[in-house]
Design a protein around this motif. Structure first.
Motif, PDB file in Angstrom:
ATOM      1  N   PRO A  27       4.369  -0.016  -7.568  1.00 37.25           N
ATOM      2  CA  PRO A  27       3.463  -0.682  -8.522  1.00 37.25           C
ATOM      3  C   PRO A  27       3.477  -2.192  -8.353  1.00 37.25           C
ATOM      4  O   PRO A  27       4.484  -2.779  -7.941  1.00 37.25           O
ATOM      5  N   GLU A  28       2.331  -2.815  -8.664  1.00 38.16           N
ATOM      6  CA  GLU A  28       2.289  -4.287  -8.652  1.00 38.16           C
ATOM      7  C   GLU A  28       3.116  -4.865  -9.803  1.00 38.16           C
ATOM      8  O   GLU A  28       3.720  -5.927  -9.667  1.00 38.16           O
ATOM      9  N   ARG A  29       3.094  -4.174 -10.930  1.00 40.22           N
ATOM     10  CA  ARG A  29       3.876  -4.615 -12.083  1.00 40.22           C
ATOM     11  C   ARG A  29       4.472  -3.395 -12.774  1.00 40.22           C
ATOM     12  O   ARG A  29       3.952  -2.288 -12.652  1.00 40.22           O
ATOM     13  N   GLY A  30       5.561  -3.621 -13.496  1.00 45.81           N
ATOM     14  CA  GLY A  30       6.183  -2.551 -14.251  1.00 45.81           C
ATOM     15  C   GLY A  30       7.424  -1.999 -13.570  1.00 45.81           C
ATOM     16  O   GLY A  30       7.735  -2.343 -12.420  1.00 45.81           O
ATOM     17  N   ASN A  31       8.139  -1.133 -14.295  1.00 48.78           N
ATOM     18  CA  ASN A  31       9.395  -0.584 -13.806  1.00 48.78           C
ATOM     19  C   ASN A  31       9.429   0.924 -13.954  1.00 48.78           C
ATOM     20  O   ASN A  31       8.845   1.497 -14.891  1.00 48.78           O
ATOM     21  N   VAL A  32      10.134   1.572 -13.012  1.00 43.75           N
ATOM     22  CA  VAL A  32      10.390   3.008 -13.046  1.00 43.75           C
ATOM     23  C   VAL A  32      11.889   3.202 -13.242  1.00 43.75           C
ATOM     24  O   VAL A  32      12.689   2.700 -12.446  1.00 43.75           O
ATOM     25  N   LEU A  33      12.255   3.923 -14.301  1.00 49.88           N
ATOM     26  CA  LEU A  33      13.667   4.187 -14.587  1.00 49.88           C
ATOM     27  C   LEU A  33      13.923   5.684 -14.534  1.00 49.88           C
ATOM     28  O   LEU A  33      13.118   6.483 -15.009  1.00 49.88           O
ATOM     29  N   MET A  34      15.067   6.060 -13.930  1.00 50.91           N
ATOM     30  CA  MET A  34      15.527   7.445 -13.941  1.00 50.91           C
ATOM     31  C   MET A  34      16.950   7.448 -14.477  1.00 50.91           C
ATOM     32  O   MET A  34      17.815   6.748 -13.934  1.00 50.91           O
ATOM     33  N   ASP A  35      17.159   8.192 -15.552  1.00 46.70           N
ATOM     34  CA  ASP A  35      18.458   8.190 -16.244  1.00 46.70           C
ATOM     35  C   ASP A  35      18.899   6.776 -16.602  1.00 46.70           C
ATOM     36  O   ASP A  35      20.085   6.427 -16.526  1.00 46.70           O
ATOM     37  N   GLY A  36      17.928   5.934 -16.958  1.00 43.72           N
ATOM     38  CA  GLY A  36      18.227   4.570 -17.374  1.00 43.72           C
ATOM     39  C   GLY A  36      18.404   3.579 -16.251  1.00 43.72           C
ATOM     40  O   GLY A  36      18.485   2.376 -16.501  1.00 43.72           O
ATOM     41  N   VAL A  40       3.996   7.208  -7.981  1.00 45.99           N
ATOM     42  CA  VAL A  40       4.833   6.082  -8.392  1.00 45.99           C
ATOM     43  C   VAL A  40       6.224   6.573  -8.776  1.00 45.99           C
ATOM     44  O   VAL A  40       7.240   5.965  -8.424  1.00 45.99           O
ATOM     45  N   ILE A  41       6.293   7.698  -9.492  1.00 41.53           N
ATOM     46  CA  ILE A  41       7.599   8.256  -9.852  1.00 41.53           C
ATOM     47  C   ILE A  41       8.388   8.630  -8.599  1.00 41.53           C
ATOM     48  O   ILE A  41       9.591   8.372  -8.503  1.00 41.53           O
ATOM     49  N   ALA A  42       7.696   9.227  -7.624  1.00 42.38           N
ATOM     50  CA  ALA A  42       8.360   9.669  -6.395  1.00 42.38           C
ATOM     51  C   ALA A  42       8.755   8.518  -5.488  1.00 42.38           C
ATOM     52  O   ALA A  42       9.588   8.693  -4.597  1.00 42.38           O
ATOM     53  N   LYS A  94      -1.027  -0.388 -11.134  1.00 39.33           N
ATOM     54  CA  LYS A  94      -1.203  -0.087  -9.718  1.00 39.33           C
ATOM     55  C   LYS A  94      -2.677  -0.200  -9.360  1.00 39.33           C
ATOM     56  O   LYS A  94      -3.527   0.396 -10.026  1.00 39.33           O
ATOM     57  N   LYS A  95      -2.953  -0.983  -8.311  1.00 38.85           N
ATOM     58  CA  LYS A  95      -4.329  -1.172  -7.856  1.00 38.85           C
ATOM     59  C   LYS A  95      -4.467  -0.717  -6.406  1.00 38.85           C
ATOM     60  O   LYS A  95      -3.522  -0.794  -5.625  1.00 38.85           O
ATOM     61  N   PHE A  96      -5.664  -0.245  -6.088  1.00 41.07           N
ATOM     62  CA  PHE A  96      -6.039   0.040  -4.705  1.00 41.07           C
ATOM     63  C   PHE A  96      -7.281  -0.804  -4.422  1.00 41.07           C
ATOM     64  O   PHE A  96      -8.393  -0.435  -4.812  1.00 41.07           O
ATOM     65  N   GLY A  97      -7.066  -1.950  -3.788  1.00 41.41           N
ATOM     66  CA  GLY A  97      -8.170  -2.887  -3.607  1.00 41.41           C
ATOM     67  C   GLY A  97      -8.599  -3.436  -4.958  1.00 41.41           C
ATOM     68  O   GLY A  97      -7.800  -3.992  -5.708  1.00 41.41           O
ATOM     69  N   THR A  98      -9.876  -3.251  -5.271  1.00 40.96           N
ATOM     70  CA  THR A  98     -10.401  -3.732  -6.557  1.00 40.96           C
ATOM     71  C   THR A  98     -10.339  -2.666  -7.647  1.00 40.96           C
ATOM     72  O   THR A  98     -10.725  -2.932  -8.785  1.00 40.96           O
TER      73      THR A  98
END
Length: 336
Positions: A55-64, A48-50, A11-15
């Motif tokens: 995110p620019e990249r990646g995954n959030v999983l809840m209970d799979g 990010v969880i909420a 996760k990025k905010f600007g630079t």
């Protein structure tokens, strides 16, 4: 409740890179603490969880299940912010009742009253239920904010330094209450703090964050006794761990060791002719704390003595080999 998995979150905010490939798994029913200094990425991880940040990249999983693209309302997370975020025109009671009256999760009024009275008693705000939130002290406002999350009984509680504005005594009491409530309810809690006492008191496991990356994950005992890096070693322990030059112990350790760390409680007072003769800088009998100096390096020790050494007096200290933590030039631990 729910398990949570963050997989390669960037996760990025600007630079500015707030999270850099963050990967961690949080078990269902776990009290999981994110510990680190300001700017480490703790609050961004919660957001990010909420679902408040994508995110620019990646995954959030809840209970799979992948919820990376799911809106916040469908994730069923209850967020306690560092700031109070109360409705100023509502009473304490109505602030607490607000999430239970939402159309998507409306709860019968008798059940609302029961939950509010129970939580208010736990947080010691039962006499404030009729007050407007603007008539409360800062500590009382924060307790209402915590209570508003507790009454909801969501899948996941996300807490961003919720005790930071409370006085020391109440903070200690609420730490005990939060842990008890979590244990009894089986709730999944992700808790952010920069306070190592909170982290070690509350956590089933701790994740040490630094510059948007996970430095180490483990139980408080594992992270304290077997830190992977000097950075991690310095995050837990009061007084802070001593970091000493390897040159003091020439020939006693493998090649490649640049620094040696030892906890103040493991430093021992030595007999005449043994150890290192240090100059006392400061001492406290109440805290059993001594700060001494040797070759320009401060050394902290804790002794359970009846008297404290006087400043500028000389004291001999030894650093038992079995308690030393060895680190290479990059700050990573070397096996003893």
């Amino acid at each position: 409740m729910a398990s949570i998995a963050l997989q390669g979150i960037c996760k990025k905010f600007g630079t500015v890179t707030a999270l850099d490939g963050l990967t961690v798994e949080i078990a269902d029913g776990e009290f999981f603490v994110l510990l680190g200094p300001s700017g480490a990425g703790k609050t961004t991880t919660l957001r990010v969880i909420a679902g408040l940040e994508r995110p620019e990249r990646g995954n959030v999983l809840m209970d799979g299940a992948d919820v990376t693209a799911a809106p916040p309302a469908t994730r069923d997370c209850s967020f306690v912010f560092q700031q109070y975020s109360l409705y100023p025109h509502l009473s304490v009671y109505d602030n607490l009742a607000f999430p239970l009256r939402a159309p998507a999760r409306r709860v019968p009024e008798p059940e609302i009253r029961r939950r509010i009275e129970q939580v208010a008693a736990t947080l010691r705000i039962e006499r404030k239920l009729g007050n407007k939130s603007t008539a409360l002290s800062g500590g009382e406002m924060q307790r209402v904010a915590i209570g508003r999350a507790l009454v909801r009984r969501p899948r996941v509680y996300l807490m961003d330094e919720p005790l930071s504005s409370l006085d020391a005594k109440l903070r200690e009491e609420l730490r005990v209450e939060l842990k008890r409530l979590q244990r009894e309810s089986g709730a999944t809690v992700v808790y952010v703090t920069h306070d190592q006492v909170e982290a070690t008191t509350l956590a089933d496991r701790i994740a040490i964050l630094g510059e948007g990356r996970i430095q180490q994950v483990g139980t408080p005992e594992q992270v304290y006794s077997r830190p992977d890096t000097i950075h991690v070693a310095q995050r837990l322990g009061s007084p802070q761990v001593n970091v000493l030059p390897a040159g003091w112990f020439a020939g006693e350790h493998p090649a490649g060791v640049a620094s040696i760390a030892i906890r103040p409680e493991d430093v021992q007072q030595a007999a005449e002719g043994d150890g290192f003769e240090c100059t006392v800088i400061e001492s406290s009998l109440l805290k059993h704390h001594v700060i001494a100096e040797y070759q320009g390096v401060e050394v902290r020790a804790r002794f359970m003595h009846d008297t404290a050494p006087a400043p500028q007096s000389r004291i001999r200290l030894r650093f038992p080999p079995e308690h030393r933590l060895l680190f290479d030039p990059t700050g990573h631990r070397v096996p003893a």
